[in-house]
Design an enzyme around this catalytic site. Structure first.
Site, short mmCIF file in Angstrom:
data_model
loop_
_atom_site.label_atom_id
_atom_site.label_comp_id
_atom_site.label_asym_id
_atom_site.label_seq_id
_atom_site.Cartn_x
_atom_site.Cartn_y
_atom_site.Cartn_z
N THR A 285 0.83 -1.26 0.05
CA THR A 285 -0.04 0.12 -0.07
C THR A 285 0.92 1.11 0.08
O THR A 285 2.07 1.08 0.34
CB THR A 285 -0.93 0.05 1.33
OG1 THR A 285 0.32 0.21 2.40
CG2 THR A 285 -1.77 -1.25 1.29
N TRP B 190 -20.16 15.15 11.03
CA TRP B 190 -19.25 14.61 9.95
C TRP B 190 -19.63 15.34 8.44
O TRP B 190 -20.82 15.19 8.44
CB TRP B 190 -19.17 13.05 9.66
CG TRP B 190 -18.44 12.50 10.97
CD1 TRP B 190 -18.00 13.09 12.16
CD2 TRP B 190 -17.90 11.00 10.70
NE1 TRP B 190 -17.30 12.07 12.86
CE2 TRP B 190 -17.45 10.96 12.16
CE3 TRP B 190 -17.94 10.02 9.76
CZ2 TRP B 190 -16.85 9.65 12.38
CZ3 TRP B 190 -17.63 8.95 10.26
CH2 TRP B 190 -16.97 8.70 11.46
N LYS C 245 -14.66 16.87 10.80
CA LYS C 245 -15.69 16.81 11.97
C LYS C 245 -15.83 18.42 12.55
O LYS C 245 -15.33 19.11 13.15
CB LYS C 245 -14.93 16.03 12.82
CG LYS C 245 -14.76 14.80 12.68
CD LYS C 245 -14.27 13.76 13.54
CE LYS C 245 -14.33 12.42 13.01
NZ LYS C 245 -12.88 11.85 13.03
N GLU D 286 -5.60 -4.19 -0.52
CA GLU D 286 -5.82 -5.54 0.46
C GLU D 286 -6.92 -6.39 0.07
O GLU D 286 -7.18 -7.29 0.50
CB GLU D 286 -6.22 -4.69 1.86
CG GLU D 286 -5.08 -4.11 2.65
CD GLU D 286 -4.89 -2.45 2.15
OE1 GLU D 286 -5.58 -2.12 1.00
OE2 GLU D 286 -4.33 -1.81 2.99
P1 ADP Z 1 -3.18 3.35 -2.70
O1 ADP Z 1 -3.85 3.81 -1.31
O2 ADP Z 1 -2.04 2.86 -2.79
O3 ADP Z 1 -3.78 4.45 -3.55
P2 ADP Z 1 -5.54 1.55 -3.18
O4 ADP Z 1 -5.84 1.51 -4.50
O5 ADP Z 1 -5.53 0.15 -2.31
O6 ADP Z 1 -4.23 1.93 -3.12
O7 ADP Z 1 -6.34 2.73 -2.45
C1 ADP Z 1 -7.75 1.99 -1.87
C2 ADP Z 1 -8.37 3.38 -1.31
O8 ADP Z 1 -8.72 4.11 -2.62
C3 ADP Z 1 -9.79 2.95 -0.80
O9 ADP Z 1 -9.59 2.49 0.43
C4 ADP Z 1 -10.68 4.41 -0.93
O10 ADP Z 1 -10.38 5.38 0.04
C5 ADP Z 1 -9.88 5.08 -2.53
N1 ADP Z 1 -10.92 4.39 -3.49
C6 ADP Z 1 -10.81 3.58 -4.35
N2 ADP Z 1 -11.64 3.45 -5.27
C7 ADP Z 1 -12.62 4.38 -4.84
C8 ADP Z 1 -13.90 5.03 -5.35
N3 ADP Z 1 -14.39 4.60 -6.56
N4 ADP Z 1 -14.30 6.14 -4.77
C9 ADP Z 1 -13.64 6.72 -3.87
N5 ADP Z 1 -12.84 6.28 -3.36
C10 ADP Z 1 -12.03 5.20 -3.84
#
Ligand code: ADP
Length: 542
Positions: free
Chosen positions: A185, A444, A439, A330
């Site tokens: 990540t 929120w 917040k 993940e």
């Molecule tokens: P990185 O954090 O390395 O970019 P990830 O692709 O694993 O890798 O990121 C996942 C995060 O991206 C999710 O937990 C979410 O916060 C955000 N995310 C992914 N797809 C969407 C979406 N369609 N809309 C909003 N947030 C998204």
């Protein structure tokens, strides 16, 4: 009583066997790093993957060895993944957009032994590898004619190395729980954390992804994964496209609007996938060139929220169906996709766009719930938001080395760090990342919703909303805007534009104009940097 069915371990290389057997002549087309378009078939790709496996084994690599790749989406990268898996070794994708020190940290943490690298990234690898003593050999994805002078240890040209093998090789018989791939990540807070996919999770994830209510892939599709293989397992496309025998179009390193368009058109791509930033570039190119999308049927957009205006443009102006998707590294990474259930069959216009704004529903293989801070499950009413938790056979049960254990509970629920609500129909909508939500006076405010609305304004190129300290309310929203070239939007006019679309107390207290909004290595808005930048900002309401 036990069932009497066969043990048939779910192994990644069986996907390629199937592709070669059933769809052997189907093409994998690459815009190569050297320049020309290169065409291969699944049958050829499989024979080359077998050679990769054979040569790796001769070089002494084997079960459990982490083999890093620093490369774009190409057929070479794909066959290397399968070859690595075929000896029970683990492909470990590195994101070249991270800083060299971060990449070195990740490689040392994973204890990578070998690196496959694209020509583009040879200079980057030269900076990294002196800090990574475990890597003794580097294979450059090119041929002898294009091999550069390099200080990389044990560097060889891929085609020379591969030519030593005859391909007379059998994939190893492995337990399906053997590690297949590794991806870290991006670590916006703290150190990056390693996610380890298994053969089983990758195969099950691919089966999940191809379903009609997910990506809906078939042998008749031509699929272009624009999302890089180094970003969240390429959203599973390296396994799901070969699983159904779809033609694959690999865009290499050129991801600008014009280059992406050229491949979509000449290779008759029917389905493609990437983050919103990529589609912004494509849509800008289409707008300026007046070109049309003749073959594209579906575009899968995820990684960050897909702006409403983008969905509208693709669907209304170009007749391309948008599938909004949510997931994370993940989760292999698919968590939900926004395809339409029968109750939406007759929706059109704004009512349809309202549903498409959501991140969609979980396919079979993903369980989902939202809870409050005390782990009480919240109702599926489309408005009560809380922590989004997931579990399933392609969801991580731990990070490599035991980091971040507090995100997993005793019942295997993984806390995604996202804040969301789920509606009566099961459609989930992300309202924020837990650490970005504002917040205000104990209530929120969703920054994502405000951002989505703001980018709908004709003068706004990009928008971000962050919380800024406020003496009375603790935090209040500030809207940060990058105007479109040549435009000078008015603060009050922008706020008026949002008025009536959200609760009054959600309206930002101020608007700041900037030339650029910082992004993470995966194209997301870097809120931590932005908050730092505006730490001393004085709101007019303060
Ligand atoms: P990185 O954090 O390395 O970019 P990830 O692709 O694993 O890798 O990121 C996942 C995060 O991206 C999710 O937990 C979410 O916060 C955000 N995310 C992914 N797809 C969407 C979406 N369609 N809309 C909003 N947030 C998204």
């Amino acid at each position: 009583m036990q069932g009497l069915m066969q043990e048939w371990p779910l192994l990644c290389h069986k996907i390629l066997d199937h592709a070669a057997r059933q769809h052997g002549e189907r093409e994998v087309v690459t815009r190569s790093i050297e320049g020309p378009i290169v065409r291969q078939t699944y049958a050829q790709l499989r024979s080359r993957a077998l050679k990769v496996a054979q040569q790796l084994q001769r070089d002494g690599y084997g079960l459990g060895d982490r083999i890093a790749t620093l490369a774009w989406n190409t057929a070479r990268h794909l066959e290397a993944w399968y070859g690595i898996n075929g000896i029970g070794a683990v492909y470990h994708t590195l994101n070249p957009r991270l800083f060299p020190d971060q990449i070195a940290w990740i490689m040392n943490h994973a204890e990578d032994k070998l690196l496959f690298v694209d020509l583009t990234f040879v200079p980057l690898a030269e900076k990294i590898l002196p800090q990574v003593p475990s890597v003794k050999k580097v294979i450059v994805f090119t041929d002898a004619a294009h091999m550069p002078q390099t200080t990389l240890p044990g560097a060889v040209a891929y085609e020379d190395w591969l030519a030593q093998a005859d391909g007379d090789f059998q994939w190893l018989a492995l337990d399906e729980n053997t590690a297949s791939g590794m991806c870290y990540t991006s670590g916006t807070t703290g150190d990056p954390k390693g996610v380890v996919y298994s053969h089983r999770s990758n195969v099950l994830h691919a089966m999940m992804a191809v379903q009609p209510d997910a990506m809906g892939l078939s042998s008749r599709d031509a699929v272009m994964p624009v999302v890089p293989m180094f970003h969240a397992n390429a959203w599973g496309l390296a396994q799901s496209a070969p699983m159904v025998g779809a033609k694959m179009v690999m865009p290499g390193g050129k991801l600008d609007g014009e280059s992406v368009y050229e491949l979509l058109d000449t290779e008759k791509v029917s389905c493609t996938a990437a983050v919103p930033t990529v589609w912004l570039m494509l849509l800008q190119y289409l707008e300026s060139s007046g070109k049309k999308l003749h073959y594209l049927k579906r575009v899968i957009i995820g990684g960050s929220a897909c702006p409403r205006a983008m969905t509208e443009k693709f669907e209304r102006d170009f007749g391309v169906e948008v599938i909004h998707a949510w997931g994370m590294t993940e989760m292999s990474p698919l968590g939900s996709l926004c395809t339409m259930k029968p109750q939406h069959a007759n929706l059109a216009g704004d009512a349809l766009l309202d549903v498409k704004q959501k991140q969609g529903f979980a396919p079979f293989g993903v369980e989902m719930k939202v809870t409050d801070d005390d782990n009480n499950e919240l109702p599926w009413d489309g408005k009560t938001f809380g922590r989004l938790k997931v579990r399933g056979p392609a969801v991580a049960r731990a990070y490599y080395g035991g980091a971040g254990y507090e995100q997993f509970d005793d019942e295997n629920w993984f806390d995604t760090g996202d804040v969301a609500h789920i509606d009566e129909n099961g459609y989930m909508q992300v309202t924020d990342r837990a650490k970005d939500v504002i917040k205000s006076g104990g209530e929120w405010i969703s920054t994502i919703e405000l951002e989505n609305l703001a980018v709908g304004h004709p003068d706004v190129a990009e928008a971000a909303v962050i919380g800024v300290r406020h003496p009375k309310w603790d935090e209040r929203p500030l809207l940060v805007v990058v105007p479109k070239p040549g435009k000078q939007p008015d603060k009050q006019e922008l706020l008026n534009f949002l008025e009536g679309k959200v609760a009054k107390w959600w309206l930002p207290d101020d608007v700041a104009f900037v030339d650029e909004i910082p992004h993470t290595a995966t194209g997301k808005i870097q809120k931590t940097t932005l908050r730092e930048q505006f730490r001393q900002y004085q709101l007019p309401t303060a």
